[in-house]
Design a protein around this motif. Sequence first.
Motif, PDB file in Angstrom:
ATOM      1  N   ILE A  28      46.750  45.704  31.619  1.00 58.37           N
ATOM      2  CA  ILE A  28      46.659  44.245  31.707  1.00 58.37           C
ATOM      3  C   ILE A  28      45.391  43.888  32.473  1.00 58.37           C
ATOM      4  O   ILE A  28      45.267  44.193  33.666  1.00 58.37           O
ATOM      5  CB  ILE A  28      47.895  43.648  32.390  1.00 58.37           C
ATOM      6  N   LYS A  29      44.476  43.262  31.789  1.00 54.71           N
ATOM      7  CA  LYS A  29      43.174  42.942  32.373  1.00 54.71           C
ATOM      8  C   LYS A  29      43.263  41.734  33.292  1.00 54.71           C
ATOM      9  O   LYS A  29      43.842  40.704  32.936  1.00 54.71           O
ATOM     10  CB  LYS A  29      42.160  42.672  31.258  1.00 54.71           C
ATOM     11  N   ILE A  30      42.687  41.872  34.478  1.00 55.70           N
ATOM     12  CA  ILE A  30      42.575  40.775  35.430  1.00 55.70           C
ATOM     13  C   ILE A  30      41.101  40.408  35.525  1.00 55.70           C
ATOM     14  O   ILE A  30      40.267  41.250  35.869  1.00 55.70           O
ATOM     15  CB  ILE A  30      43.112  41.182  36.821  1.00 55.70           C
ATOM     16  N   SER A  31      40.778  39.173  35.195  1.00 58.90           N
ATOM     17  CA  SER A  31      39.381  38.731  35.194  1.00 58.90           C
ATOM     18  C   SER A  31      38.976  38.251  36.584  1.00 58.90           C
ATOM     19  O   SER A  31      39.474  37.230  37.061  1.00 58.90           O
ATOM     20  CB  SER A  31      39.177  37.607  34.174  1.00 58.90           C
ATOM     21  N   PHE A  32      38.069  38.974  37.211  1.00 61.76           N
ATOM     22  CA  PHE A  32      37.533  38.515  38.486  1.00 61.76           C
ATOM     23  C   PHE A  32      36.654  37.298  38.281  1.00 61.76           C
ATOM     24  O   PHE A  32      36.612  36.401  39.129  1.00 61.76           O
ATOM     25  CB  PHE A  32      36.735  39.638  39.153  1.00 61.76           C
ATOM     26  N   ALA A  33      35.930  37.264  37.154  1.00 66.82           N
ATOM     27  CA  ALA A  33      35.043  36.130  36.876  1.00 66.82           C
ATOM     28  C   ALA A  33      35.831  34.829  36.792  1.00 66.82           C
ATOM     29  O   ALA A  33      35.361  33.773  37.242  1.00 66.82           O
ATOM     30  CB  ALA A  33      34.280  36.364  35.574  1.00 66.82           C
ATOM     31  N   LYS A  48      47.437  41.227  47.972  1.00 70.01           N
ATOM     32  CA  LYS A  48      46.108  41.572  48.494  1.00 70.01           C
ATOM     33  C   LYS A  48      44.997  41.047  47.595  1.00 70.01           C
ATOM     34  O   LYS A  48      43.815  41.117  47.949  1.00 70.01           O
ATOM     35  CB  LYS A  48      45.981  43.093  48.641  1.00 70.01           C
ATOM     36  N   ALA A  49      45.366  40.534  46.416  1.00 66.67           N
ATOM     37  CA  ALA A  49      44.403  39.961  45.464  1.00 66.67           C
ATOM     38  C   ALA A  49      43.378  40.997  45.002  1.00 66.67           C
ATOM     39  O   ALA A  49      42.210  40.680  44.777  1.00 66.67           O
ATOM     40  CB  ALA A  49      43.704  38.742  46.050  1.00 66.67           C
ATOM     41  N   ARG A  50      43.835  42.221  44.847  1.00 63.14           N
ATOM     42  CA  ARG A  50      42.942  43.295  44.412  1.00 63.14           C
ATOM     43  C   ARG A  50      43.607  44.102  43.305  1.00 63.14           C
ATOM     44  O   ARG A  50      44.805  43.973  43.051  1.00 63.14           O
ATOM     45  CB  ARG A  50      42.571  44.209  45.588  1.00 63.14           C
ATOM     46  N   VAL A  51      42.824  44.948  42.685  1.00 61.75           N
ATOM     47  CA  VAL A  51      43.327  45.900  41.697  1.00 61.75           C
ATOM     48  C   VAL A  51      42.991  47.291  42.204  1.00 61.75           C
ATOM     49  O   VAL A  51      42.046  47.453  42.986  1.00 61.75           O
ATOM     50  CB  VAL A  51      42.697  45.658  40.310  1.00 61.75           C
ATOM     51  N   PRO A  52      43.815  48.272  41.802  1.00 60.48           N
ATOM     52  CA  PRO A  52      44.880  48.253  40.814  1.00 60.48           C
ATOM     53  C   PRO A  52      46.224  47.852  41.400  1.00 60.48           C
ATOM     54  O   PRO A  52      46.429  47.863  42.614  1.00 60.48           O
ATOM     55  CB  PRO A  52      44.936  49.714  40.372  1.00 60.48           C
TER      56      PRO A  52
END
Length: 204
Positions: A28-33, A48-52
Amino acid sequence: MQLYYAPGTISVAVAIALEEAGLDYEAIKISFADKEHLSPAYAQINPKARVPALAIDGGILTETGALLDYIADLAPEAALRPSDPILAARMREVMYYLASTMHVNHAHKMRGSRWADKTSSYKDMQAKVPETMAASCAHLSQYGLRGPFVLGEEISLADCYLYVVCTWLDGDGVDLAEFPKIQSFMTAMEQRAPVRAIYAKGML
């Protein structure tokens, strides 16, 4: 399993390990942009608003090293973590160095706000990145790579981690020609079907 990732980030190391282990997962892709990592919906997954982040039956797991170890536990037949305790420690020695030092070096290029409030400080941090990343490459060339891969001839969790970090080097201003062992490592990794699968999925 569902792997929440952002293309080109360290979260892709987890995807490589999943491919190496032959485990089924949904990426599942999370777009930082688009700042999806800062959305209320994603905060429910990883505050934490981070990946993974990895969604499993028992809840959510985070942090790259923890997820890699979990994958090794799920698929012992893939032998991504050596049974020999010394080799396992050497593997983690590289992984922890990547997490605590090299990834932090890289983050100073774009994440200066983590360490300073004045934007005037950011350029100084950015200017240091080629030097610190090159120093990390020198360390890994001498002490981290014991053969084509971190532990020699056999791949381990550390190689999944190191490969993704090495994909950042060109953008960080590091001349890879100065580090032939790292170049050879990257070539060896790129010849592996799991890494080719990651590229085919557009994750790197």
